[in-house]
Design a protein around this motif. Sequence first.
Motif, short mmCIF file in Angstrom:
data_model
loop_
_atom_site.label_atom_id
_atom_site.label_comp_id
_atom_site.label_asym_id
_atom_site.label_seq_id
_atom_site.Cartn_x
_atom_site.Cartn_y
_atom_site.Cartn_z
N ILE A 125 -19.90 16.12 30.48
CA ILE A 125 -21.16 17.28 31.18
C ILE A 125 -21.64 17.88 29.83
O ILE A 125 -21.35 18.22 29.26
CB ILE A 125 -20.58 18.47 31.99
N GLU A 126 -23.02 17.30 29.97
CA GLU A 126 -24.19 17.96 29.01
C GLU A 126 -24.27 19.29 28.76
O GLU A 126 -23.91 19.47 29.64
CB GLU A 126 -25.67 16.80 29.14
N ASN A 242 -12.93 18.58 21.34
CA ASN A 242 -13.78 18.39 21.02
C ASN A 242 -15.50 17.65 21.99
O ASN A 242 -14.72 16.20 21.85
CB ASN A 242 -13.63 17.55 19.56
N ALA A 243 -15.87 17.58 21.80
CA ALA A 243 -16.92 16.77 22.85
C ALA A 243 -17.86 16.22 21.65
O ALA A 243 -17.74 15.42 22.89
CB ALA A 243 -18.58 18.72 23.23
N ASP A 244 -17.83 16.18 20.43
CA ASP A 244 -18.48 15.49 19.48
C ASP A 244 -17.61 13.92 19.91
O ASP A 244 -18.35 13.38 19.05
CB ASP A 244 -18.78 15.93 18.21
N PRO A 263 -0.34 25.97 31.93
CA PRO A 263 -1.28 26.44 33.04
C PRO A 263 -1.15 27.83 32.68
O PRO A 263 -1.54 28.48 33.22
CB PRO A 263 -0.36 26.10 34.19
N ALA A 264 -0.40 28.68 31.49
CA ALA A 264 0.03 30.08 31.46
C ALA A 264 -1.15 30.52 30.50
O ALA A 264 -1.36 31.53 30.16
CB ALA A 264 1.25 30.21 30.02
N THR A 265 -2.01 29.66 29.80
CA THR A 265 -2.94 29.97 29.03
C THR A 265 -4.60 28.91 29.10
O THR A 265 -4.82 28.52 29.69
CB THR A 265 -2.33 29.65 27.14
N VAL A 266 -5.40 29.27 28.57
CA VAL A 266 -6.40 28.98 29.14
C VAL A 266 -7.62 29.08 27.81
O VAL A 266 -7.60 30.32 26.40
CB VAL A 266 -7.78 29.91 29.76
N ALA A 267 -8.05 28.00 27.41
CA ALA A 267 -9.00 27.47 26.05
C ALA A 267 -10.53 27.57 26.15
O ALA A 267 -11.08 27.08 25.16
CB ALA A 267 -7.67 27.00 25.39
N MET A 268 -10.83 27.28 27.52
CA MET A 268 -12.00 26.84 27.43
C MET A 268 -13.17 27.29 28.21
O MET A 268 -13.44 27.65 29.52
CB MET A 268 -12.03 25.48 28.29
N PRO A 269 -14.28 28.45 27.15
CA PRO A 269 -14.97 29.44 27.78
C PRO A 269 -16.06 28.53 28.60
O PRO A 269 -16.86 27.48 27.49
CB PRO A 269 -15.01 30.43 27.14
N PRO A 275 -21.60 22.25 25.94
CA PRO A 275 -21.04 20.00 27.10
C PRO A 275 -19.80 20.91 27.37
O PRO A 275 -18.70 21.98 27.03
CB PRO A 275 -20.85 19.58 25.68
N VAL A 276 -19.51 19.97 28.73
CA VAL A 276 -17.97 20.70 29.12
C VAL A 276 -17.01 19.24 29.00
O VAL A 276 -17.99 18.20 29.79
CB VAL A 276 -18.12 21.04 30.62
#
Length: 675
Positions: A125-126, A242-244, A263-269, A275-276
């Motif tokens: 997603i841009e 790494n979006a690039d 599932p116990a950790t989150v890393a994508m704010p 982009p996502v």
Amino acid sequence: MSTIIWHEFCVNFAKMESCAQFGLWVALILCLAFQIQPSYGFYLPGSYPHKYDVTDDLWVKVNSLTSIDTEMPFSYYSLPFCKPEGGIKDSAENLGELLMGDRIENSPYRFKMHTNESEIYLCRIEALSGDQFKILKERIDEMYQVNLILDNLPAIRFTQKDGYFMRWTGYPVGVKIDGAYYVFNHLKFNVLVHKYEETNVARVMGTSEGAEVIPVGKEGSSEIPGYMVVGFEVIPCSIMHNADSAKNLKMYDKYSASIRCDPATVAMPIKEGQPVVFTYEVTFEESDIKWPSRWDAYLKMEGAKVHWFSILNSLMVITFLAGIVLVIFLRTVRRDLTRYEELDKEAQAQMNEELSGWKLVVGDVFRAPSNPSLLCVMVGDGVQILGMSVVTILFAALGFMSPASRGTLITGMLFFYMILGIAAGYVSVRMWRTIGFGDQKGWVSIAWKAACFFPGISFLILTTLNFLLWGSHSTGAIPFSLFVILILLWFCISVPLTLVGGYFGAKAPHIEYPVRTNQIPREIPQQKYPSWLLVLGAGTLPFGTLFIELFFIMSSIWMGRVYYVFGFLFVVLVLLVVVCAEVSLVLTYMHLCVEDWKWWWKSFFASGSVAIYIFLYSINYLVFDLKSLSGPVSATLYLGYSLFMVLAIMLSTGTIGFLSSFWFVHYLFSSVKLD
């Protein structure tokens, strides 16, 4: 009375020569109306197993986003998620699914049967625009769930808390931690499959609802085993990609880096302008679960033991109380009648002069009530709603409307309601002629009112709520085309059937009163307490028969839980009918004993007052069980749907009380000879 009415209705109906042609036309219109997409034909989801060979494509579908915080579903693609290469396509849906707000669409998630795959790139997603970032935050704050479907099985998620495993359908869009918003952009799927052992069976070619069934004999058998999907689990993860490095990748390519899903950790704010990247992985696991038992994981909800125990306890207590009331009531009335019949004529005349009670209102007990047309219309609509409830719950208890058959419960209710318009017209017109001492004048008007009273109020309530959903761009809003279909079903099927029933009711002989009515009404003695206070309090006993079951029904509607104990619900419904009849009988007898001959409306609301307590319980459920419900729109939707439900319950339970009281009064005054 209801047995007599139904018998005479059937006799008159059999005399109509054009019934067969009329039935064919009705069936044709219903088939055209309920078939939303004719190219797919009629299909009950989950009604037969799908066999897949190894490496056959499995496509995941998406349903509307749901939340118990707002109770307003939204389209899956209203959020910036990956879209399928061939474009978004709606799946075949029945009328019930559309009314429930389900919008099932295709998705880009693709599996190959019995082939484990990992680190599959889906899309990039841009840079998130301001609007996309804002709506993502809103959906995360409102705890919206993503609902995926594979082979008609919803995705299920297992979590562990305090040593207990909890089951959830779907997974959250994201999570908010320390003011930062994280999105789940990587999904780990686990598909449970069971080997297809039978060879001489029908083979299902394809994976869509329009699958073709082809018989397979010995020549068509293959050494490569086929498999059936018996479980669908999902684990959502938040991965910093790494979006690039994903710029040059195509959908379903191998992602360049290894992915570890925790599932116990989150890393994508998520941030505006960032982009996502979305990825997924899938593993297949052979299971001993048979295909008919694959829904057990969804039906084994927490609190099942408490549910069954509470239902049984409620049934035993209410049955015991109802038995006591019935025994006392029968003994009292029988003793009264026996004492009166043993007296000679002179003693009877003296008894009429000296004693008070129901014997003194003989000349007024069948005096027409106030607003008789409204009473007849409400009783007719109550018969229609009660009949619809009994037939629908019975079919559901027999397994024709299981949770696997998505939307068929609502579709069945609508179908049976329209067909039973004949009963509504017949009962309302027959009662109108009985109150009018056989006069047929105005029966068309009564039939029209019966056809439009409850549907008209329902249409007004649902239209108001629909405008709120339209304003919120929710998929729960009924589309305009579906509105047109519902109006056509109403005026082209329900109204004509009600008029047909009214015609038979006008031709049927009215019910003869056993006594004459005086020209001058008798004065009702002053009561120590308001009679309506006792009528309103009578609804507590019927409420006690269903409040346990009502909790589970409310949880199914508003908390997204699966309701499946229709057998118990049918028993509770039968018990509710018995208790409503008994309560109304007792109160009618009490009013007649104090020389209050205005029993018509009081008998209706004696049992119909249970709706008041159900509405109060709905408010209590809103305050204490739906604490997280946010916004005035959500609260208005909840109260509006509750009001609609309460109106239907009032009409059906009130009809039970009125018909039973009418039969009792008719029997009571025809059992003794009074001048």
